[in-house]
Motif scaffolding. Structure first.
Motif, PDB file in Angstrom:
ATOM      1  N   PRO A  64       0.824  -1.205   0.000  1.00  0.00           N
ATOM      2  CA  PRO A  64       0.000   0.000   0.000  1.00  0.00           C
ATOM      3  C   PRO A  64       0.866   1.266   0.000  1.00  0.00           C
ATOM      4  N   GLY A  65       0.276   2.365  -0.438  1.00  0.00           N
ATOM      5  CA  GLY A  65       0.997   3.627  -0.433  1.00  0.00           C
ATOM      6  C   GLY A  65       0.357   4.635  -1.353  1.00  0.00           C
ATOM      7  N   SER A  66       1.007   5.790  -1.517  1.00  0.00           N
ATOM      8  CA  SER A  66       0.454   6.844  -2.362  1.00  0.00           C
ATOM      9  C   SER A  66       1.554   7.802  -2.776  1.00  0.00           C
ATOM     10  N   ILE A  67       1.321   8.539  -3.865  1.00  0.00           N
ATOM     11  CA  ILE A  67       2.254   9.534  -4.379  1.00  0.00           C
ATOM     12  C   ILE A  67       1.517  10.383  -5.407  1.00  0.00           C
ATOM     13  N   THR A  68       2.031  11.585  -5.674  1.00  0.00           N
ATOM     14  CA  THR A  68       1.496  12.397  -6.775  1.00  0.00           C
ATOM     15  C   THR A  68       2.603  12.655  -7.788  1.00  0.00           C
ATOM     16  N   VAL A  69       2.232  12.605  -9.080  1.00  0.00           N
ATOM     17  CA  VAL A  69       3.192  12.865 -10.159  1.00  0.00           C
ATOM     18  C   VAL A  69       2.504  13.680 -11.250  1.00  0.00           C
ATOM     19  N   LYS A  70       3.315  14.292 -12.113  1.00  0.00           N
ATOM     20  CA  LYS A  70       2.769  15.083 -13.216  1.00  0.00           C
ATOM     21  C   LYS A  70       1.854  14.220 -14.077  1.00  0.00           C
ATOM     22  N   ALA A  71       0.605  14.621 -14.184  1.00  0.00           N
ATOM     23  CA  ALA A  71      -0.380  13.813 -14.914  1.00  0.00           C
ATOM     24  C   ALA A  71      -0.039  13.703 -16.395  1.00  0.00           C
ATOM     25  N   ARG A  72       0.366  14.814 -17.018  1.00  0.00           N
ATOM     26  CA  ARG A  72       0.668  14.794 -18.442  1.00  0.00           C
ATOM     27  C   ARG A  72       1.883  13.919 -18.735  1.00  0.00           C
ATOM     28  N   SER A  73       2.928  14.016 -17.920  1.00  0.00           N
ATOM     29  CA  SER A  73       4.126  13.190 -18.123  1.00  0.00           C
ATOM     30  C   SER A  73       3.796  11.714 -17.970  1.00  0.00           C
ATOM     31  N   LEU A  74       2.987  11.390 -16.969  1.00  0.00           N
ATOM     32  CA  LEU A  74       2.632   9.995 -16.746  1.00  0.00           C
ATOM     33  C   LEU A  74       1.820   9.442 -17.919  1.00  0.00           C
ATOM     34  N   LEU A  75       0.887  10.243 -18.433  1.00  0.00           N
ATOM     35  CA  LEU A  75       0.095   9.809 -19.584  1.00  0.00           C
ATOM     36  C   LEU A  75       0.995   9.584 -20.800  1.00  0.00           C
ATOM     37  N   ASP A  76       1.920  10.498 -21.051  1.00  0.00           N
ATOM     38  CA  ASP A  76       2.827  10.365 -22.202  1.00  0.00           C
ATOM     39  C   ASP A  76       3.660   9.093 -22.101  1.00  0.00           C
ATOM     40  N   ILE A  77       4.132   8.781 -20.904  1.00  0.00           N
ATOM     41  CA  ILE A  77       4.950   7.588 -20.709  1.00  0.00           C
ATOM     42  C   ILE A  77       4.126   6.327 -20.914  1.00  0.00           C
ATOM     43  N   SER A  94      10.243  10.888  -2.955  1.00  0.00           N
ATOM     44  CA  SER A  94       9.034  11.063  -3.776  1.00  0.00           C
ATOM     45  C   SER A  94       9.286  10.780  -5.249  1.00  0.00           C
ATOM     46  N   ARG A  95       9.884   9.637  -5.511  1.00  0.00           N
ATOM     47  CA  ARG A  95      10.092   9.193  -6.888  1.00  0.00           C
ATOM     48  C   ARG A  95       9.178   8.009  -7.176  1.00  0.00           C
ATOM     49  N   LEU A  96       8.702   7.932  -8.408  1.00  0.00           N
ATOM     50  CA  LEU A  96       7.870   6.814  -8.841  1.00  0.00           C
ATOM     51  C   LEU A  96       8.603   6.064  -9.948  1.00  0.00           C
ATOM     52  N   GLU A  97       8.850   4.785  -9.701  1.00  0.00           N
ATOM     53  CA  GLU A  97       9.506   3.943 -10.703  1.00  0.00           C
ATOM     54  C   GLU A  97       8.449   3.199 -11.508  1.00  0.00           C
ATOM     55  N   ILE A  98       8.577   3.287 -12.829  1.00  0.00           N
ATOM     56  CA  ILE A  98       7.624   2.638 -13.732  1.00  0.00           C
ATOM     57  C   ILE A  98       8.391   1.618 -14.557  1.00  0.00           C
ATOM     58  N   THR A  99       7.939   0.355 -14.513  1.00  0.00           N
ATOM     59  CA  THR A  99       8.628  -0.715 -15.231  1.00  0.00           C
ATOM     60  C   THR A  99       7.655  -1.474 -16.114  1.00  0.00           C
ATOM     61  N   ALA A 100       8.024  -1.658 -17.382  1.00  0.00           N
ATOM     62  CA  ALA A 100       7.239  -2.460 -18.322  1.00  0.00           C
ATOM     63  C   ALA A 100       8.217  -3.178 -19.242  1.00  0.00           C
ATOM     64  N   LYS A 101       8.279  -4.501 -19.097  1.00  0.00           N
ATOM     65  CA  LYS A 101       9.283  -5.295 -19.816  1.00  0.00           C
ATOM     66  C   LYS A 101      10.672  -4.702 -19.572  1.00  0.00           C
ATOM     67  N   LYS A 102      11.360  -4.232 -20.612  1.00  0.00           N
ATOM     68  CA  LYS A 102      12.719  -3.722 -20.436  1.00  0.00           C
ATOM     69  C   LYS A 102      12.768  -2.203 -20.276  1.00  0.00           C
ATOM     70  N   LEU A 108       9.977  12.212 -10.941  1.00  0.00           N
ATOM     71  CA  LEU A 108       9.957  12.994  -9.705  1.00  0.00           C
ATOM     72  C   LEU A 108       8.509  13.351  -9.372  1.00  0.00           C
ATOM     73  N   GLY A 109       8.136  13.158  -8.114  1.00  0.00           N
ATOM     74  CA  GLY A 109       6.777  13.462  -7.699  1.00  0.00           C
ATOM     75  C   GLY A 109       6.752  14.384  -6.496  1.00  0.00           C
ATOM     76  N   LEU A 110       5.590  14.503  -5.891  1.00  0.00           N
ATOM     77  CA  LEU A 110       5.399  15.264  -4.669  1.00  0.00           C
ATOM     78  C   LEU A 110       4.634  14.398  -3.681  1.00  0.00           C
ATOM     79  N   PRO A 111       4.829  14.603  -2.380  1.00  0.00           N
ATOM     80  CA  PRO A 111       4.163  13.764  -1.376  1.00  0.00           C
ATOM     81  C   PRO A 111       2.642  13.846  -1.486  1.00  0.00           C
ATOM     82  N   ALA A 112       2.002  12.709  -1.289  1.00  0.00           N
ATOM     83  CA  ALA A 112       0.538  12.659  -1.354  1.00  0.00           C
ATOM     84  C   ALA A 112      -0.111  13.512  -0.272  1.00  0.00           C
ATOM     85  N   GLU A 113       0.603  13.717   0.845  1.00  0.00           N
ATOM     86  CA  GLU A 113       0.040  14.506   1.950  1.00  0.00           C
ATOM     87  C   GLU A 113      -0.198  15.961   1.548  1.00  0.00           C
ATOM     88  N   ASP A 114       0.522  16.427   0.520  1.00  0.00           N
ATOM     89  CA  ASP A 114       0.373  17.820   0.081  1.00  0.00           C
ATOM     90  C   ASP A 114      -0.774  18.010  -0.908  1.00  0.00           C
TER      91      ASP A 114
END
Length: 378
Positions: A64-77, A94-102, A108-114
């Motif tokens: 479990p957990g939470s984080i906020t990241v740039k919505a447009r950057s996440l959609l593009d990725i 406050s970093r989010l690692e995204i992995t898909a195959k290789k 870089l994100g911001l804390p969910a508490e904010d």
């Protein structure tokens, strides 16, 4: 936070929240989406402090957990990742690692508490929601939303007025929109199903344009029924794992009934497709600034014309059943095109009462659908 979700599900969720995200803001976190784990689901939320959306997406939650990241950057990725399951995992600072195959990304994100509080399913689960007809509401929005004002100085007109009323022993659900230059009104008693829904809008509410655009997109996914309630100055909508909230516009709506002329005894019936096509053609020669076209009425003939010092002029004639006095009046062609495009049926009823009076276009069939366009000086 650690979870796995399919690309298809994540893409749908990100596209839902994208239009709510505030792109130009003094609060950087409003450009972010909130990712938060729920039981067996990923909660994806966004807000601009006036409109909020939460989408629950089925996912395999490992931590479990939470984080906020740039919505447009996440959609593009996510859009560019291969069609496979994607793993999301929060890291330090406050970093989010995204992995898909290789492929591996670190955002870089911001804390969910904010992140500002967004109403969610759990926070409103005690509210009593009423059911509304999705396809009927979509049809009504298509006929009215275009006329809502975009002028922030006319804040109370920056939305659509919802109300229920009784006329001739019938209960109606009505939507009205105006920007003071034009007005659109439509009734549809089939939009509401029961007494509680009728009471919800009895006093009338002004629903913001941006929130209604999001509702329109949501209903476009499938025009089934949805559920709505009002708490204080907030309107809440829920359907199929999606929760939408919007702050109602405060203030008194315009006295629209005074704006609409009473129905005339001799409206001019015009072929809708021919009328619309003529307006589009003739408007090509109108000034970019005014977009004005001129109507000239004579017995049996409606002439539509335009002219521009920079472009030239255009003229078309339509045969109509009119036997009154000659009349010449100007209108904004874009307003007329919007109104006629939203009408149903093969014919529309055109009411012209003099060069100082507004023009009225009514649907010749179906529910009460009326558009009013203010005249222009010619």
């Amino acid at each position: 936070m650690k979870l796995t979700i399919s690309k298809a599900q994540m893409l749908v969720g990100l596209q839902r929240v994208q239009n709510v995200v505030e792109r130009r803001t003094t609060m950087p976190i409003l450009s972010n989406a909130l990712l938060k784990t729920e039981t067996g689901a990923l909660s994806l939320s966004a807000t601009d402090l006036e409109v909020g959306i939460q989408s629950l997406l089925p996912a395999e939650i490992k931590e479990p957990g939470s984080i906020t990241v740039k919505a447009r950057s996440l959609l593009d990725i996510v859009r560019e990742l291969p069609d496979t399951d994607i793993q999301f995992q929060t890291r330090e600072n406050s970093r989010l690692e995204i992995t898909a195959k290789k492929s591996v990304f670190n955002i870089l994100g911001l804390p969910a508490e904010d992140f500002p509080e967004v109403p969610t399913f759990s926070s409103e689960e005690t509210q009593t929601f009423v059911r509304m007809n999705g396809s009927a509401v979509v049809a009504m929005l298509d006929k009215t939303l275009y006329a809502a004002s975009t002028d922030e100085a006319r804040y109370h007109l920056n939305g659509v007025f919802f109300e229920t009323l009784e006329e001739a022993d019938k209960r109606l659900f009505r939507m009205v929109a105006t920007d003071a230059h034009r007005l659109a009104l439509v009734d549809n008693p089939g939009a509401l199903f029961d007494e509680s829904a009728w009471r919800l809008f009895k006093d009338g509410v002004i629903v913001p344009r941006k929130g209604l655009n999001e509702l329109r997109r949501l209903l476009a996914e499938g025009k089934e029924d949805f559920f709505v309630t009002i708490k204080g100055r907030m309107l809440f909508v829920k359907r199929d794992g999606i929760f939408l909230s919007m702050r109602l516009i405060e203030g008194k709506y315009a006295d629209y009934k005074r704006i609409i002329p009473k129905q005339s005894e001799g409206p001019i019936s015009v072929d809708r497709e021919a009328f619309l096509a003529s307006l589009k053609r003739v408007s090509l020669m109108s000034s970019d600034k005014s977009k004005s076209v001129t109507f000239s009425l004579k017995p049996g003939i409606l002439t539509i014309s335009s002219q521009s010092p920079e472009l030239g002029d255009a003229l078309e004639e339509l045969s109509v059943d009119y036997q009154g006095e000659d009349l010449r009046i100007g209108f904004n062609s874009r307003y007329l095109i919007d109104a006629v495009s939203s009408m149903e049926g093969e014919q529309v009823l055109l009411e012209l009462r003099g060069k100082q009076n507004p023009g009225v276009i009514r649907s010749s069939q179906g529910a009460n659908h009326t558009s009013v366009v203010m005249p222009m000086r010619i």
